[in-house]
Scaffold this motif. Structure first.
Motif, PDB file in Angstrom:
ATOM      1  N   GLN A 168       0.819  -1.208   0.000  1.00  0.00           N
ATOM      2  CA  GLN A 168       0.000   0.000   0.000  1.00  0.00           C
ATOM      3  C   GLN A 168       0.852   1.257   0.000  1.00  0.00           C
ATOM      4  OE1 GLN A 168      -2.665  -0.402   3.267  1.00  0.00           O
ATOM      5  NE2 GLN A 168      -4.134  -1.693   2.131  1.00  0.00           N
ATOM      6  N   VAL A 169       1.923   1.287   0.805  1.00  0.00           N
ATOM      7  CA  VAL A 169       2.744   2.497   0.894  1.00  0.00           C
ATOM      8  C   VAL A 169       3.400   2.827  -0.438  1.00  0.00           C
ATOM      9  CG1 VAL A 169       4.715   3.558   2.028  1.00  0.00           C
ATOM     10  CG2 VAL A 169       3.079   2.236   3.363  1.00  0.00           C
ATOM     11  N   PRO A 170       4.070   1.855  -1.102  1.00  0.00           N
ATOM     12  CA  PRO A 170       4.629   2.177  -2.413  1.00  0.00           C
ATOM     13  C   PRO A 170       3.564   2.634  -3.394  1.00  0.00           C
ATOM     14  CG  PRO A 170       5.524   0.125  -1.592  1.00  0.00           C
ATOM     15  CD  PRO A 170       4.437   0.518  -0.679  1.00  0.00           C
ATOM     16  N   ALA A 171       2.361   2.045  -3.321  1.00  0.00           N
ATOM     17  CA  ALA A 171       1.315   2.449  -4.257  1.00  0.00           C
ATOM     18  C   ALA A 171       0.898   3.889  -4.018  1.00  0.00           C
ATOM     19  CB  ALA A 171       0.112   1.512  -4.124  1.00  0.00           C
ATOM     20  N   ALA A 172       0.770   4.276  -2.710  1.00  0.00           N
ATOM     21  CA  ALA A 172       0.391   5.652  -2.397  1.00  0.00           C
ATOM     22  C   ALA A 172       1.445   6.624  -2.873  1.00  0.00           C
ATOM     23  CB  ALA A 172       0.161   5.796  -0.888  1.00  0.00           C
ATOM     24  N   GLY A 211      12.403  14.769 -18.218  1.00  0.00           N
ATOM     25  CA  GLY A 211      12.902  14.114 -17.014  1.00  0.00           C
ATOM     26  C   GLY A 211      11.796  13.453 -16.224  1.00  0.00           C
ATOM     27  N   ASP A 212      10.646  14.126 -16.106  1.00  0.00           N
ATOM     28  CA  ASP A 212       9.541  13.536 -15.365  1.00  0.00           C
ATOM     29  C   ASP A 212       8.967  12.327 -16.091  1.00  0.00           C
ATOM     30  OD1 ASP A 212       9.773  15.329 -13.332  1.00  0.00           O
ATOM     31  OD2 ASP A 212       8.379  16.784 -14.232  1.00  0.00           O
ATOM     32  N   ALA A 213       9.000  12.350 -17.419  1.00  0.00           N
ATOM     33  CA  ALA A 213       8.506  11.193 -18.179  1.00  0.00           C
ATOM     34  C   ALA A 213       9.382   9.970 -17.935  1.00  0.00           C
ATOM     35  CB  ALA A 213       8.469  11.528 -19.673  1.00  0.00           C
ATOM     36  N   ARG A 214      10.711  10.198 -17.875  1.00  0.00           N
ATOM     37  CA  ARG A 214      11.622   9.078 -17.574  1.00  0.00           C
ATOM     38  C   ARG A 214      11.373   8.543 -16.180  1.00  0.00           C
ATOM     39  NH1 ARG A 214      15.653  12.236 -20.318  1.00  0.00           N
ATOM     40  NH2 ARG A 214      16.399  12.964 -18.290  1.00  0.00           N
ATOM     41  N   ARG A 215      11.137   9.468 -15.248  1.00  0.00           N
ATOM     42  CA  ARG A 215      10.886   9.040 -13.870  1.00  0.00           C
ATOM     43  C   ARG A 215       9.587   8.240 -13.776  1.00  0.00           C
ATOM     44  NH1 ARG A 215      12.564  10.012  -8.853  1.00  0.00           N
ATOM     45  NH2 ARG A 215      11.048  10.071  -7.140  1.00  0.00           N
ATOM     46  N   ALA A 216       8.572   8.693 -14.513  1.00  0.00           N
ATOM     47  CA  ALA A 216       7.303   7.975 -14.506  1.00  0.00           C
ATOM     48  C   ALA A 216       7.478   6.564 -15.071  1.00  0.00           C
ATOM     49  CB  ALA A 216       6.261   8.748 -15.318  1.00  0.00           C
ATOM     50  N   ALA A 217       8.264   6.453 -16.144  1.00  0.00           N
ATOM     51  CA  ALA A 217       8.503   5.132 -16.733  1.00  0.00           C
ATOM     52  C   ALA A 217       9.246   4.222 -15.761  1.00  0.00           C
ATOM     53  CB  ALA A 217       9.284   5.271 -18.037  1.00  0.00           C
ATOM     54  N   GLN A 218      10.229   4.795 -15.054  1.00  0.00           N
ATOM     55  CA  GLN A 218      10.981   4.009 -14.078  1.00  0.00           C
ATOM     56  C   GLN A 218      10.080   3.526 -12.945  1.00  0.00           C
ATOM     57  OE1 GLN A 218      14.163   6.154 -12.227  1.00  0.00           O
ATOM     58  NE2 GLN A 218      14.918   4.383 -11.098  1.00  0.00           N
ATOM     59  N   LEU A 219       9.218   4.423 -12.476  1.00  0.00           N
ATOM     60  CA  LEU A 219       8.298   4.046 -11.407  1.00  0.00           C
ATOM     61  C   LEU A 219       7.321   2.967 -11.876  1.00  0.00           C
ATOM     62  CD1 LEU A 219       7.535   7.569  -9.907  1.00  0.00           C
ATOM     63  CD2 LEU A 219       8.847   5.731  -8.834  1.00  0.00           C
ATOM     64  N   ALA A 220       6.907   3.058 -13.133  1.00  0.00           N
ATOM     65  CA  ALA A 220       5.994   2.038 -13.658  1.00  0.00           C
ATOM     66  C   ALA A 220       6.675   0.673 -13.707  1.00  0.00           C
ATOM     67  CB  ALA A 220       5.516   2.439 -15.053  1.00  0.00           C
ATOM     68  N   ARG A 221       7.956   0.670 -14.100  1.00  0.00           N
ATOM     69  CA  ARG A 221       8.693  -0.594 -14.123  1.00  0.00           C
ATOM     70  C   ARG A 221       8.853  -1.151 -12.716  1.00  0.00           C
ATOM     71  NH1 ARG A 221      11.770   2.207 -18.051  1.00  0.00           N
ATOM     72  NH2 ARG A 221      13.350   2.724 -16.486  1.00  0.00           N
ATOM     73  N   GLN A 222       9.128  -0.288 -11.766  1.00  0.00           N
ATOM     74  CA  GLN A 222       9.275  -0.737 -10.385  1.00  0.00           C
ATOM     75  C   GLN A 222       7.965  -1.343  -9.863  1.00  0.00           C
ATOM     76  OE1 GLN A 222      10.618   2.746  -8.328  1.00  0.00           O
ATOM     77  NE2 GLN A 222      12.777   2.464  -8.916  1.00  0.00           N
ATOM     78  N   ARG A 223       6.838  -0.644 -10.169  1.00  0.00           N
ATOM     79  CA  ARG A 223       5.550  -1.174  -9.719  1.00  0.00           C
ATOM     80  C   ARG A 223       5.274  -2.531 -10.368  1.00  0.00           C
ATOM     81  NH1 ARG A 223       3.883   4.206 -10.383  1.00  0.00           N
ATOM     82  NH2 ARG A 223       2.884   3.673 -12.374  1.00  0.00           N
ATOM     83  N   ALA A 224       5.631  -2.676 -11.650  1.00  0.00           N
ATOM     84  CA  ALA A 224       5.409  -3.946 -12.340  1.00  0.00           C
ATOM     85  C   ALA A 224       6.259  -5.055 -11.730  1.00  0.00           C
ATOM     86  CB  ALA A 224       5.719  -3.798 -13.830  1.00  0.00           C
ATOM     87  N   ALA A 225       7.521  -4.715 -11.383  1.00  0.00           N
ATOM     88  CA  ALA A 225       8.402  -5.721 -10.783  1.00  0.00           C
ATOM     89  C   ALA A 225       7.888  -6.146  -9.413  1.00  0.00           C
ATOM     90  CB  ALA A 225       9.820  -5.173 -10.673  1.00  0.00           C
TER      91      ALA A 225
END
Length: 680
Positions: free
Chosen positions: A427-431, A485-499
């Motif tokens: 829950q915390v990472p999702a928030a 830069g924010d788009a790259r960060r969003a993509a990285q966060l999406a990969r982390q959430r998927a992992a």
């Protein structure tokens, strides 16, 4: 890999090494696959005049070199002229020098049987009368020592490499095509190719020394290697290397082009092409064994070789696919789990392979044994019984695996305590991800807008606010840079959430009782398969039961014929009981010609039901009590199960001799039995 998996795999590896070492150490020199069934002069014969040649008859055709057969005089000097030559069928002869003196001569031979295994031995005959000789009479040792052990180990590695290479590729193509992109499976199949290639080169280098001198120094003798290349076995090994080059191309396409192909039609066409090419290459590799070993000689070789190829392919599909499934269950990444459908497809493939193994195995057993008694009376039959028992155990465990596979599902377990715990943990990472997404949306415009978005983000999350604030400051010059830069960060966060989500689902999937049970049963199958492969390797180095029994029958017929023609030959039967377990039996002595001078003695030990068996020690002595001669000890040589013999047994005078036999059946149980016999 889980914490409990690594110890299991280490135990499996230690089991592999221990079983292989025990089998190789216990086997000793490789058993002969061609047996000496006759000779002229015969074993222990005393000729009135010197023969002009010595001929040897084997149970099958053999390959000879110039020094394969040697005849040594009592001082150990060779008396043959030239090399041996075939004189018809499976009989080979070497010419002798003229004017040979009286005495005992030793014949030694070292040949290669038609199924590629070295055969060596020795026997003696005499001219005029027996005499002392400096020759040991044991003959050369073929296929033993360090070189023999290394050669046997190389054979084991070559079989294992072929099974992993062919079976692993079959598992990917026929059962789990997504597995072509799994790194663990790629390493497994490539490792099988490397092991088979290295073992084939190793066997090629060892072959000359293995069938010849037995010295490790001869391994790198190029002249010897050239001779090996001219033999059937050398040709088979070279053809295997050429086929391995084609196999390398197959593996490169399977794990390269095939994984990158996206179009469905093109991928189906490539799958079909790889399947056809893979079957051809695998069948060719299997043929390189069939054309040089048991199947290539003896009864019905034209049928036996294709059957042997099918047998090897079935073994590879079953055990190699099992190894690949084990690897996939334990090492597949979270985002590419092995599907339940793939497990069921392999279950069907394994079932078909077992049926093929049973059909081809029954034929091979009949061909190599020839009778039910060979199961218990020959080493080949005894090893085959062990193999059958292991296959039965393996099939039993496989049936359990099929039950687990039938219950397997790709669905992640429904809501429960474990899932609630996992959800709470995420829950915390999702928030945080949601907050970051909001701040990112605020920075999508110009630099001023980015600054406002940054302020809002900072209020929600310090780290995001700092990042957005930096974006605002940078945005004074360029709003586009902040957006990138924010788009790259969003993509990285999406990969982390998927992992995180994939890892969570893998934990839940592995916690499923059915998948856990399948992993345990497949691991047990792999452990039994390791032992089964070791026993199979030992079988390929053991004399077939049919050959062993035919050689015994031929020897018995020759001995029986000689006894019938010789005047005064006698047989003594003496029951014995040492008092221990299995200590009852009958010892029989055949003495020919039972006259003054040299005699040939054969000793047989049988149980009460007539079955031959070995005892740790048997000794014979002759005593003529009337003239106080003796006891004259005789230590016979062990020939085969329940059979000992001695030649040149000297009885100096005629009379009523006491023949005493001491039989020891254990460390503490022995007995001496005796009978009197008239000699002369």
């Amino acid at each position: 890999m889980t914490r409990t998996t690594a110890p299991r795999l280490r135990v499996l590896l230690l089991l592999l090494l221990a079983v292989t070492g025990a089998l190789l150490a216990g086997a000793g020199p490789a058993s002969a696959h061609a047996a000496l069934t006759g000779s002229d002069p015969a074993q222990g014969a005393v000729a009135d005049r010197a023969p002009t040649r010595v001929s040897l008859t084997f149970s099958e055709k053999v390959a000879l070199s110039d020094d394969s057969v040697r005849v040594l005089d009592p001082r150990g000097k060779p008396v043959q002229t030239g090399g041996p030559a075939g004189v018809g069928g499976t009989t080979y002869a070497v010419q002798l020098k003229s004017g040979l003196a009286k005495g005992t001569y030793t014949v030694t031979y070292q040949v290669v049987s038609a199924d590629s295994h070295p055969v060596a031995g020795a026997y003696t005959f005499s001219i005029g009368a027996p005499s002392p000789t400096v020759v040991s009479g044991t003959g050369p040792v073929a296929g033993g020592g360090v070189v023999g052990g290394l050669y046997a180990f190389g054979r084991y590695v070559s079989y294992a490499g072929f099974i992993v290479l062919a079976g692993g590729a079959a598992f990917v193509l026929a059962c789990w095509q997504r597995g072509a992109g799994v790194r663990a499976l790629q390493r497994l199949v490539v490792g099988g190719w490397v092991a088979l290639t290295a073992a084939t080169l190793w066997l090629l280098l060892l072959r000359g020394s293995y069938t010849g001198s037995g010295r490790f120094a001869d391994v790198f003798d190029l002249d010897l290697l050239g001779q090996v290349l001219q033999t059937k076995t050398g040709a088979a090994l070279v053809s295997r290397l050429l086929l391995l080059a084609a196999a390398a191309l197959f593996v490169a396409v399977l794990f390269g082009t095939y994984t990158r192909r996206e179009d469905g039609t093109e991928k189906r066409d490539l799958t079909f092409g790889l399947a056809i090419g893979g079957v051809v290459v695998a069948a060719g590799l299997a043929t390189s064994w069939a054309m040089a070993e048991h199947a290539s000689t003896g009864l019905q070789p034209g049928l036996a070789m294709p059957v042997d190829v099918v047998h090897l392919l079935a073994v590879a599909a079953w055990l190699g696919g099992l190894t690949a499934l084990l690897t996939a269950l334990y090492r597949a990444p979270a985002e590419t789990p092995v599907e339940a459908a793939a497990v069921r497809r392999f279950s069907r493939l394994a079932f078909g392979s077992v049926l093929a193994l049973v059909a081809t195995g029954v034929y091979q057993s009949w061909r190599q044994l020839g009778s039910w008694t060979a199961f218990t009376e020959t080493r080949y039959g005894q090893l085959l019984l062990v193999k059958i028992a292991l296959v039965a155990v393996l099939v039993g465990i496989a049936a359990l695996s099929r039950r687990w596979a039938a219950r397997l599902t790709d669905r992640v377990p429904g809501p429960g305590k474990a899932r609630r715990t996992e959800a709470g943990r995420d829950q915390v990472p999702a928030a945080r991800a949601t907050g970051e997404s909001g701040s990112t949306g605020g920075t999508g415009g110009t630099g001023g807008a980015g600054g406002k978005g940054g302020g809002t983000g900072k209020g929600k999350d310090d780290r995001d606010g700092n990042a957005a604030g930096a974006g605002a400051r940078t945005g004074k010059g360029s709003g586009t840079g902040s957006g990138t830069g924010d788009a790259r960060r969003a993509a990285q966060l999406a990969r982390q959430r998927a992992a995180v989500d994939a890892a969570r689902q893998k934990r839940l999937r592995d916690a499923d009782a059915h998948r856990f049970g399948l992993r345990r049963s497949v691991l047990a199958e792999a452990g039994v398969a390791v032992v089964l492969l070791a026993v199979t390797t030992a079988l390929t180095q053991t004399e077939p039961g049919r050959t062993e029994q035919e050689a015994k029958a031929a020897t018995a017929a020759t001995t029986g014929s000689g006894t019938a023609q010789a005047s005064g030959a006698l047989t003594l039967d003496m029951p014995f009981d040492t008092g221990g377990t299995g200590g009852k039996g009958v010892v029989s002595i055949d003495l020919d010609p039972a006259r003054v001078g040299a005699n040939e003695m054969h000793l047989y030990v049988q149980r009460s039901n007539g079955q031959a068996f070995d005892v740790p020690e048997v000794k014979v002595s002759f005593t003529l009590e009337a003239k106080k001669i003796g006891p004259l000890p005789v230590n016979p040589d062990h020939i085969t199960t329940g059979h000992w013999s001695a030649s040149g047994v000297q009885l100096p005078v005629a009379g009523d001799w006491k023949v005493a036999v001491t039989v020891r059946t254990s460390d503490v149980d022995q007995v001496t039995v005796s009978k009197n016999a008239q000699i002369g």
